[in-house]
Scaffold this motif. Structure first.
Motif, PDB file in Angstrom:
ATOM      1  N   ALA A  89      -0.002   7.978   9.699  1.00  0.00           N
ATOM      2  CA  ALA A  89       1.035   6.931   9.678  1.00  0.00           C
ATOM      3  C   ALA A  89       0.814   5.995   8.504  1.00  0.00           C
ATOM      4  N   GLY A  90       1.876   5.737   7.767  1.00  0.00           N
ATOM      5  CA  GLY A  90       1.801   4.834   6.624  1.00  0.00           C
ATOM      6  C   GLY A  90       1.395   5.493   5.321  1.00  0.00           C
ATOM      7  N   LYS A  91       0.995   6.761   5.385  1.00  0.00           N
ATOM      8  CA  LYS A  91       0.625   7.474   4.166  1.00  0.00           C
ATOM      9  C   LYS A  91       1.796   8.343   3.709  1.00  0.00           C
ATOM     10  N   THR A  92       1.856   8.589   2.417  1.00  0.00           N
ATOM     11  CA  THR A  92       2.851   9.523   1.909  1.00  0.00           C
ATOM     12  C   THR A  92       2.372  10.949   2.146  1.00  0.00           C
ATOM     13  N   ALA A  93       3.295  11.883   2.100  1.00  0.00           N
ATOM     14  CA  ALA A  93       2.928  13.288   2.246  1.00  0.00           C
ATOM     15  C   ALA A  93       1.974  13.713   1.134  1.00  0.00           C
ATOM     16  N   GLU A  94       2.176  13.177  -0.069  1.00  0.00           N
ATOM     17  CA  GLU A  94       1.293  13.505  -1.188  1.00  0.00           C
ATOM     18  C   GLU A  94      -0.128  13.028  -0.907  1.00  0.00           C
ATOM     19  N   GLN A  95      -0.258  11.824  -0.349  1.00  0.00           N
ATOM     20  CA  GLN A  95      -1.585  11.303  -0.038  1.00  0.00           C
ATOM     21  C   GLN A  95      -2.260  12.126   1.049  1.00  0.00           C
ATOM     22  N   ILE A  96      -1.518  12.473   2.091  1.00  0.00           N
ATOM     23  CA  ILE A  96      -2.088  13.302   3.160  1.00  0.00           C
ATOM     24  C   ILE A  96      -2.563  14.640   2.605  1.00  0.00           C
ATOM     25  N   ALA A  97      -1.735  15.269   1.793  1.00  0.00           N
ATOM     26  CA  ALA A  97      -2.092  16.570   1.214  1.00  0.00           C
ATOM     27  C   ALA A  97      -3.320  16.457   0.324  1.00  0.00           C
ATOM     28  N   GLY A  98      -3.389  15.398  -0.469  1.00  0.00           N
ATOM     29  CA  GLY A  98      -4.534  15.220  -1.363  1.00  0.00           C
ATOM     30  C   GLY A  98      -5.834  15.068  -0.603  1.00  0.00           C
ATOM     31  N   ILE A  99      -5.809  14.257   0.461  1.00  0.00           N
ATOM     32  CA  ILE A  99      -7.015  14.049   1.256  1.00  0.00           C
ATOM     33  C   ILE A  99      -7.388  15.336   1.994  1.00  0.00           C
ATOM     34  N   MET A 100      -6.391  16.032   2.532  1.00  0.00           N
ATOM     35  CA  MET A 100      -6.672  17.288   3.224  1.00  0.00           C
ATOM     36  C   MET A 100      -7.330  18.294   2.291  1.00  0.00           C
ATOM     37  N   ARG A 101      -6.820  18.417   1.090  1.00  0.00           N
ATOM     38  CA  ARG A 101      -7.393  19.362   0.135  1.00  0.00           C
ATOM     39  C   ARG A 101      -8.849  19.012  -0.170  1.00  0.00           C
ATOM     40  N   LYS A 102      -9.137  17.727  -0.362  1.00  0.00           N
ATOM     41  CA  LYS A 102     -10.495  17.310  -0.691  1.00  0.00           C
ATOM     42  C   LYS A 102     -11.449  17.579   0.458  1.00  0.00           C
ATOM     43  N   LEU A 103     -11.047  17.283   1.671  1.00  0.00           N
ATOM     44  CA  LEU A 103     -11.902  17.544   2.821  1.00  0.00           C
ATOM     45  C   LEU A 103     -12.145  19.035   2.990  1.00  0.00           C
TER      46      LEU A 103
END
Length: 223
Positions: free
Chosen positions: A29-43
């Motif tokens: 919540a509150g994050k953009t789809a780009e931010q979610i995708a970026g964090i997911m990729r890094k993890l």
């Protein structure tokens, strides 16, 4: 923005697994789809199980275009990558009072699965039809931890705690008519439970209940 450069919006806590027994997860919540995708990729690059909670269908659609191997659960509102799940010993029963409580229960169940623990999801067992709950007593008693999810008057965790010998984590939900005050009635009822030792998390916080269960189970390792 450079690929996988998160410095403009996130700094990952990669030590959380060692400290807490589960990795950093993503509050969508509150994050953009780009931010979610970026964090997911890094993890995922760090060989960690990946979970994002409170993800809208619109966010999920955008992320899945970038990460097609991710899985979206529209009921739980979670996005996950299961590749690096490490199985653990222990089983948690997640029981919810009504079908309307199922999204919160599913959020907890998915979180437990990402942490490597077996989850027995038991839906629609509210106290209004007590026979439904009593017929599940053996499943509850053989779990290592029980998470009880309920709205309305929030009675389910008290009854469950009177039936089982294991830790019970209560989750109030915002389900109910006007006087339920978006979950406040259930929250206060659970905090005032006459069944001693019930632990209560925040309203609609299935994720937090699952993390509490994981901490309980992790503390038993080597005991």
């Amino acid at each position: 923005m450079r690929e996988n450069d998160l410095s403009e919006y996130a700094e990952l806590d990669l030590d959380r697994t060692a400290r807490c027994g589960f990795p950093e997860f993503i509050y969508g919540a509150g994050k953009t789809a780009e931010q979610i995708a970026g964090i997911m990729r890094k993890l995922e690059q760090e060989q960690l199980p990946v979970l994002a909670t409170r993800v809208t269908p619109e966010q999920a659609q955008s992320v899945l275009r970038e990460i097609p191997e991710a899985e979206y659960d529209p009921c739980a509102r979670t996005l996950c990558i299961r590749r690096w799940i490490r199985p653990e010993e222990g089983r948690v029963a997640v029981i919810c009072a009504g079908t309307s409580d199922l999204p919160v229960a599913r959020e907890g169940a998915v979180t437990l699965e990402l942490c490597g623990y077996a989850c027995d999801l038991i839906p629609d067992c509210g106290v209004a039809g007590i026979r439904r709950l009593l017929s599940k007593t053996e499943r509850l008693r053989t779990a290592d931890v029980v998470i009880a999810v309920a709205g309305m008057e929030g009675a389910l965790p008290s009854v469950v705690a009177g039936l089982v010998p294991v830790p019970v984590i209560a989750v109030p939900t915002s389900v109910g008519y006007g006087a339920s005050f978006q979950g406040m009635a259930a929250l206060l009822a659970m905090l005032n439970s006459c069944a001693s030792g019930v632990t209560v998390v925040n309203i609609d916080n299935g994720f937090g209940a699952a993390c509490a269960a994981v901490r309980i189970l992790n503390s038993r390792k080597g005991a």
